[in-house]
Scaffold this motif. Structure first.
Motif, PDB file in Angstrom:
ATOM      1  N   GLY A 152      -7.112   3.641   3.664  1.00  0.00           N
ATOM      2  CA  GLY A 152      -5.751   3.215   3.343  1.00  0.00           C
ATOM      3  C   GLY A 152      -5.667   1.992   2.436  1.00  0.00           C
ATOM      4  O   GLY A 152      -4.600   1.609   1.968  1.00  0.00           O
ATOM      5  N   LYS A 153      -6.800   1.384   2.155  1.00  0.00           N
ATOM      6  CA  LYS A 153      -6.827   0.131   1.384  1.00  0.00           C
ATOM      7  C   LYS A 153      -6.571   0.380  -0.119  1.00  0.00           C
ATOM      8  O   LYS A 153      -6.994   1.393  -0.659  1.00  0.00           O
ATOM      9  CB  LYS A 153      -8.210  -0.487   1.557  1.00  0.00           C
ATOM     10  N   GLN A 154      -5.908  -0.566  -0.758  1.00  0.00           N
ATOM     11  CA  GLN A 154      -5.726  -0.513  -2.205  1.00  0.00           C
ATOM     12  C   GLN A 154      -6.877  -1.278  -2.863  1.00  0.00           C
ATOM     13  O   GLN A 154      -7.115  -2.442  -2.557  1.00  0.00           O
ATOM     14  CB  GLN A 154      -4.380  -1.158  -2.586  1.00  0.00           C
ATOM     15  N   GLY A 168      -7.927  -2.225  -6.514  1.00  0.00           N
ATOM     16  CA  GLY A 168      -7.541  -2.163  -7.920  1.00  0.00           C
ATOM     17  C   GLY A 168      -6.507  -1.063  -8.107  1.00  0.00           C
ATOM     18  O   GLY A 168      -5.518  -0.993  -7.383  1.00  0.00           O
ATOM     19  N   GLN A 169      -6.791  -0.155  -9.049  1.00  0.00           N
ATOM     20  CA  GLN A 169      -5.830   0.922  -9.305  1.00  0.00           C
ATOM     21  C   GLN A 169      -5.938   2.074  -8.300  1.00  0.00           C
ATOM     22  O   GLN A 169      -5.168   3.022  -8.368  1.00  0.00           O
ATOM     23  CB  GLN A 169      -6.029   1.456 -10.732  1.00  0.00           C
ATOM     24  N   TYR A 170      -6.918   1.997  -7.396  1.00  0.00           N
ATOM     25  CA  TYR A 170      -7.160   3.122  -6.484  1.00  0.00           C
ATOM     26  C   TYR A 170      -6.743   2.818  -5.055  1.00  0.00           C
ATOM     27  O   TYR A 170      -6.975   1.722  -4.555  1.00  0.00           O
ATOM     28  CB  TYR A 170      -8.655   3.485  -6.472  1.00  0.00           C
ATOM     29  N   LYS A 171      -6.182   3.846  -4.409  1.00  0.00           N
ATOM     30  CA  LYS A 171      -5.883   3.711  -2.987  1.00  0.00           C
ATOM     31  C   LYS A 171      -6.812   4.642  -2.211  1.00  0.00           C
ATOM     32  O   LYS A 171      -6.927   5.836  -2.533  1.00  0.00           O
ATOM     33  CB  LYS A 171      -4.422   4.090  -2.734  1.00  0.00           C
ATOM     34  N   VAL A 172      -7.498   4.087  -1.205  1.00  0.00           N
ATOM     35  CA  VAL A 172      -8.473   4.879  -0.453  1.00  0.00           C
ATOM     36  C   VAL A 172      -7.751   5.905   0.424  1.00  0.00           C
ATOM     37  O   VAL A 172      -6.870   5.559   1.209  1.00  0.00           O
ATOM     38  CB  VAL A 172      -9.357   3.975   0.439  1.00  0.00           C
ATOM     39  N   LYS A 173      -8.138   7.156   0.274  1.00  0.00           N
ATOM     40  CA  LYS A 173      -7.542   8.224   1.095  1.00  0.00           C
ATOM     41  C   LYS A 173      -8.414   8.447   2.337  1.00  0.00           C
ATOM     42  O   LYS A 173      -7.934   8.586   3.434  1.00  0.00           O
ATOM     43  CB  LYS A 173      -7.455   9.494   0.261  1.00  0.00           C
ATOM     44  N   TYR A 174      -9.719   8.466   2.112  1.00  0.00           N
ATOM     45  CA  TYR A 174     -10.639   8.592   3.244  1.00  0.00           C
ATOM     46  C   TYR A 174     -11.946   7.886   2.894  1.00  0.00           C
ATOM     47  O   TYR A 174     -12.303   7.755   1.718  1.00  0.00           O
ATOM     48  CB  TYR A 174     -10.922  10.068   3.584  1.00  0.00           C
ATOM     49  N   ALA A 175     -12.634   7.426   3.935  1.00  0.00           N
ATOM     50  CA  ALA A 175     -13.934   6.782   3.733  1.00  0.00           C
ATOM     51  C   ALA A 175     -14.780   7.136   4.943  1.00  0.00           C
ATOM     52  O   ALA A 175     -14.452   6.780   6.070  1.00  0.00           O
ATOM     53  CB  ALA A 175     -13.767   5.274   3.626  1.00  0.00           C
TER      54      ALA A 175
END
Ligand code: VG1
Ligand code: CO
Length: 544
Positions: A442-444, A446-453
């Motif tokens: 869920g973290k932002q 830079g330009q990317y938002k984490v969908k899953y890790a």
């Protein structure tokens, strides 16, 4: 001719990796080292008495010696028959083909694939099961367990077999048949592809190809198929004689190591099509004139055009790709309305899907593509598939790829390898990432938002077996991904692989440089993993 039982002590390091046991040649030359591993294979198998074993290798240094040892051990362990390639030569896909055709119990492939060969190079031993594919994890684990406690191996006390003469000899109660390495494989290829159409293209005078065998196992196969059967001009196959040290080269078909081919395809008067194979013939690199086809795109393009080849005219049941492979093929599967499976790295994970008829085509980003015709990836098969498509569509490689991108969008993709880094640092890097996973979701960034890790875990849909810790994946909401994993085929230190992917639907943006378009992700990978700090490297060894 007596069976000797020779006492031995276990070696602690005989754990098979992504694709068999790979070590430097001097390790395999240690007294009992090869024998221990081979006996551990035989001890883990049930009901081998009187059965047929297929045996061959990629011709690298120590191939012939190892074959003589394994033949005598197979005889002492009760096999009824061994089919061995002339000169000890069999490509990995040919072994798979021959196991299936003659319903052998299994096979042993002697190869370290794309790793360099020679007295100081690498050697490897891989066991394949009766479906023709690499042994699944439960078999390789049993072999490893056995290797930890082994105290003796069996060997028939006989003289060496003449590997160069086609024909049968008797070793005790076991028959050794030296067979032509190419015939069965070439016949299988002819059953899958439109050889007449390909031949017309290759003899039209308007279409030139160059096939680089990199002084490895595919030389005799490529000459027989392209130059003799399909009538391509003599000289079409370059580096076509298998050499024990691969001519000093690194038999890995990528833009860095296949430089002879790359120079031609990106030089003046370049041919229309170029392709290279690796040490044991299961990998392929496809090039057009001044154009490189990313392996992940190649898989997607074969899937989208499969019906153009006679062997796949009735369509494909499904596709499978390894987790780090780009998602280009997923889009084709969705369009075709077939399932797409995501497996851990290594061909052994495709076996069940192929056997169950769930997947017809499979592929990996590491220049590996294959289908249900055998149970290994297959370099020359991929090359012939491309030629079949080119002959049918009468377009250039570049046109076909760009048309594919216009239809499906483009998955920009690259792999950055940090080879031979210190093991402690590499392990630390992976541990740090693993520890950070819960906080990333869920973290932002830079330009990317984490969908899953997560750390990829796979449950085989056929037998339910679970494989964990198969690579760290960080996926973003725009479809981009970064994947980190450590290689399971290297023999020196550790090799970190960083896989980068982003998706671009807009065809106006399909002509960007791959590394430039991935630059923000590359930067992010460095920030997340602290690659420079933990490996001491400020740039990758190989970029593919
Ligand atoms: C590499 C590739 C993997 C491939 C394996 C064997 O493994 O990444 O996709 O299946 O080599 O290929 P690793 O663990 O080093 O990433 V081959 O042509 O060596 O039989
Ligand atoms: Co290989």
């Amino acid at each position: 001719m007596t069976i000797q039982t020779i006492s031995t002590k276990p070696f602690s390091d005989q754990k098979p990796g992504t694709s068999g046991l790979r070590k430097q040649v001097p390790v395999f030359q240690n007294p009992h080292y090869l024998e221990n591993f081979v006996q551990s294979i035989f001890d883990s198998l049930e009901g081998i008495q009187g059965q047929t074993l297929v045996l061959g290798g990629d011709g690298r240094y120590y191939n012939r010696q190892a074959i003589q040892i394994i033949l005598k051990m197979a005889a002492a362990n009760g096999f009824g028959r061994v089919l061995v390639g002339q000169g000890g030569i069999l490509s990995t896909p040919a072994v798979s083909c021959i196991i299936r055709k003659y319903q052998a119990y299994g096979g042993i492939v002697l190869s370290a694939s794309h790793n360099p060969g020679g007295p100081e190079g690498d050697f490897g031993v891989k066991y394949n099961i009766g479906n023709g594919g690499p042994a699944p994890e439960k078999v390789t684990e049993a072999i490893f367990d056995r290797s930890k406690v082994i105290d003796a191996y069996k060997m028939l006390d006989v003289s060496d077999v003449d590997l160069d003469r086609i024909g049968a000899t008797q070793l005790g109660s076991m028959k050794v048949e030296v067979i032509d390495p190419v015939t069965d494989y070439a016949a299988l290829m002819e059953s899958l592809f439109d050889f007449d159409q390909i031949q017309q293209l290759l003899t039209s005078g308007k279409f030139r190809i160059c096939i680089d065998s990199m002084h490895a196992v595919t030389g005799p196969y490529a000459k027989a198929i392209f130059e003799r059967r399909l009538n391509a001009p003599a000289g079409t196959v370059i580096n076509g004689v298998p050499l024990e040290n691969f001519g000093g080269g690194h038999p890995d078909p990528n833009l860095v190591y296949a430089h002879d081919l790359v120079d031609r395809l990106f030089g003046e008067e370049a041919p229309d099509f170029g392709a290279a194979s690796d040490g044991d013939g299961d990998r392929n690199m496809i090039l057009g004139r001044n154009f490189f086809v990313t392996p992940s795109d190649s898989l997607a393009i074969l899937a989208a055009n499969a019906k153009l080849a006679p062997g796949y005219r009735s369509g494909i049941a499904g596709v499978a790709r390894s987790m780090p492979t780009s998602q280009a093929v997923d889009r084709v599967a969705a369009q075709l309305g077939v399932d797409c499976y995501e497996t851990p790295t290594g061909w052994k994970f495709f076996g069940n899907l192929l056997d169950a008829g769930k997947a017809t085509l499979c592929g990996e980003e590491s220049f590996g593509t294959g289908s249900n015709h055998v149970r290994e990836k297959d370099g020359l098969w991929a090359i012939l598939f491309w030629l079949n498509i080119l002959a049918a569509k009468q377009q250039s490689v570049e046109e076909i790829v760009k048309e594919h991108w216009r239809t499906y969008g483009r998955n920009y993709y690259s792999r950055h390898d940090y080879e031979g880094v210190e093991t402690a640092g590499a392990n630390q890097l992976m541990e740090n990432l693993r520890a950070a996973l819960p906080s990333l979701s869920g973290k932002q960034l830079g330009q990317y938002k984490v969908k899953y890790a997560d750390d990829f875990s796979y449950t085989d849909p056929v037998d339910g077996s679970v494989s964990q810790k198969q690579g760290i994946r960080i996926g973003f909401t725009d479809g981009s991904r970064i994947v980190f994993r450590l290689s399971g085929t290297g023999t020196k230190g550790a090799t970190l692989r960083v896989y980068l992917e982003s998706y671009e639907p807009d065809s106006a943006k399909h002509d960007l440089d791959t590394q430039q378009s991935l630059a923000p992700l590359i930067q992010l990978a460095e920030e997340l993993a602290k690659i420079c700090e933990l490996t001491g490297r400020d740039k990758p060894t190989v970029i593919t």
